[in-house]
Design a protein around this motif. Sequence first.
Motif, short mmCIF file in Angstrom:
data_model
loop_
_atom_site.label_atom_id
_atom_site.label_comp_id
_atom_site.label_asym_id
_atom_site.label_seq_id
_atom_site.Cartn_x
_atom_site.Cartn_y
_atom_site.Cartn_z
N ASN A 102 0.70 -1.26 -0.14
CA ASN A 102 0.07 -0.03 0.19
C ASN A 102 0.69 1.22 -0.14
OD1 ASN A 102 -2.54 -0.94 -0.21
ND2 ASN A 102 -2.51 -1.73 1.82
N TYR A 103 2.02 1.13 0.32
CA TYR A 103 3.10 2.38 0.36
C TYR A 103 3.64 2.59 -1.15
CZ TYR A 103 3.20 3.11 5.49
OH TYR A 103 2.78 3.36 6.70
N LEU A 104 3.25 1.66 -2.04
CA LEU A 104 3.62 1.77 -3.44
C LEU A 104 2.79 2.81 -4.11
CD1 LEU A 104 4.44 -1.77 -3.98
CD2 LEU A 104 6.16 0.12 -3.73
N ARG A 105 1.69 3.23 -3.59
CA ARG A 105 0.58 4.13 -4.07
C ARG A 105 0.41 5.19 -3.33
NH1 ARG A 105 -3.58 4.49 -0.86
NH2 ARG A 105 -4.11 2.46 0.11
N HIS A 106 -0.01 6.24 -4.15
CA HIS A 106 -0.16 7.57 -3.29
C HIS A 106 -1.64 7.86 -3.21
CE1 HIS A 106 -1.07 9.76 -6.85
NE2 HIS A 106 0.08 9.55 -7.47
N THR A 107 -2.60 7.09 -4.23
CA THR A 107 -3.80 7.35 -4.13
C THR A 107 -4.52 6.07 -4.53
OG1 THR A 107 -3.73 9.66 -4.87
CG2 THR A 107 -5.91 8.87 -4.96
N ALA A 108 -5.60 5.94 -3.63
CA ALA A 108 -6.64 4.62 -4.13
C ALA A 108 -7.99 5.12 -4.26
CB ALA A 108 -6.49 3.64 -3.36
N PHE A 124 -2.86 4.67 -7.88
CA PHE A 124 -1.90 5.64 -8.51
C PHE A 124 -0.58 5.82 -7.78
CE2 PHE A 124 -6.30 6.68 -9.88
CZ PHE A 124 -6.12 6.52 -11.31
N CYS A 125 0.47 5.64 -8.57
CA CYS A 125 1.84 5.67 -7.84
C CYS A 125 2.63 6.70 -8.37
CB CYS A 125 2.67 4.26 -8.50
SG CYS A 125 1.51 2.87 -8.09
N ASP A 126 3.78 7.17 -7.76
CA ASP A 126 4.60 8.22 -7.85
C ASP A 126 5.73 7.80 -8.92
OD1 ASP A 126 3.67 10.27 -6.21
OD2 ASP A 126 4.79 9.43 -4.76
N SER A 127 5.68 6.43 -9.03
CA SER A 127 7.01 6.00 -10.26
C SER A 127 6.66 4.73 -10.91
CB SER A 127 8.47 5.88 -9.36
OG SER A 127 7.98 4.45 -8.84
N ASN A 128 6.98 4.64 -12.19
CA ASN A 128 6.61 3.52 -12.85
C ASN A 128 6.99 2.25 -12.15
OD1 ASN A 128 6.06 5.39 -14.96
ND2 ASN A 128 7.59 4.54 -16.27
N ALA A 129 8.18 2.28 -11.48
CA ALA A 129 8.53 0.93 -10.61
C ALA A 129 7.66 0.65 -9.72
CB ALA A 129 9.92 1.29 -10.11
N ASP A 130 7.23 1.74 -8.91
CA ASP A 130 6.06 1.41 -7.92
C ASP A 130 4.61 0.76 -8.50
OD1 ASP A 130 7.68 2.45 -5.96
OD2 ASP A 130 6.69 4.25 -5.72
N ALA A 131 4.41 1.29 -9.66
CA ALA A 131 3.29 0.68 -10.50
C ALA A 131 3.40 -0.86 -10.69
CB ALA A 131 2.78 1.45 -11.53
N ILE A 132 4.59 -0.98 -11.29
CA ILE A 132 4.90 -2.32 -11.87
C ILE A 132 4.89 -3.23 -10.61
CG2 ILE A 132 6.70 -3.78 -12.81
CD1 ILE A 132 7.28 -1.19 -14.62
N LEU A 133 5.39 -2.77 -9.49
CA LEU A 133 5.38 -3.87 -8.29
C LEU A 133 4.19 -3.91 -7.90
CD1 LEU A 133 8.76 -2.49 -6.06
CD2 LEU A 133 8.20 -4.59 -7.33
N LEU A 134 3.31 -2.92 -7.89
CA LEU A 134 1.75 -2.98 -7.27
C LEU A 134 1.00 -3.74 -8.01
CD1 LEU A 134 -0.06 -2.10 -4.89
CD2 LEU A 134 -0.40 0.11 -6.48
N HIS A 135 1.46 -3.75 -9.39
CA HIS A 135 0.64 -4.56 -10.24
C HIS A 135 1.19 -6.00 -10.15
CE1 HIS A 135 0.24 -6.74 -14.15
NE2 HIS A 135 -0.97 -6.23 -14.12
N ALA A 136 2.26 -6.16 -9.67
CA ALA A 136 2.62 -7.77 -9.40
C ALA A 136 2.01 -8.21 -8.29
CB ALA A 136 4.21 -7.98 -9.38
N PHE A 137 1.94 -7.37 -7.27
CA PHE A 137 1.41 -7.83 -5.99
C PHE A 137 -0.03 -8.08 -6.13
CE2 PHE A 137 -0.92 -6.70 -2.02
CZ PHE A 137 -0.37 -7.64 -1.08
N GLU A 138 -0.72 -7.19 -6.81
CA GLU A 138 -2.14 -7.45 -7.08
C GLU A 138 -2.49 -8.80 -7.73
OE1 GLU A 138 -4.98 -5.46 -5.85
OE2 GLU A 138 -3.44 -5.00 -4.64
N VAL A 139 -1.60 -9.14 -8.86
CA VAL A 139 -1.75 -10.32 -9.52
C VAL A 139 -1.41 -11.44 -8.77
CG1 VAL A 139 -1.14 -11.85 -11.40
CG2 VAL A 139 -1.49 -9.43 -11.88
N GLY A 140 -0.38 -11.40 -8.09
CA GLY A 140 0.18 -12.42 -6.78
C GLY A 140 -0.84 -12.73 -5.66
#
Length: 121
Positions: free
Chosen positions: A32-38, A71-87
Amino acid sequence: MLETQNDEFDRPVGGHGATIPVPIALTEGAANYLRHTACRNFFREQRDRFDILGAGTAADDPVFDQGTMMFCDSNADAILLHAFEVGSGHTARLIYDNAEGDMGVLSSRCFLYNDLDHLRK
């Protein structure tokens, strides 16, 4: 809205046709720290605002109807968050918000404000 199917997110690493697994253990609280807004999914109301990156379930598929946009501050955060959601068993897509310039994740995870934000405290 742009929906890509074979962009840089789907291209094999180094042209060798291999996906390189990067094992990272994340708790839900850390993810949840990977995103700034949900927020509740509003893709259908503003579909022209977003580019959908990579291949996967269509962003207007009913699986996302009660979902969450993050929504995330960086592309890397979004990619990690995407992987977390899928996982975590959710259907997810990487998105780019053309209005705000943020990369993020559209997830089938049901949006419940308290379930997401209480973990940050």
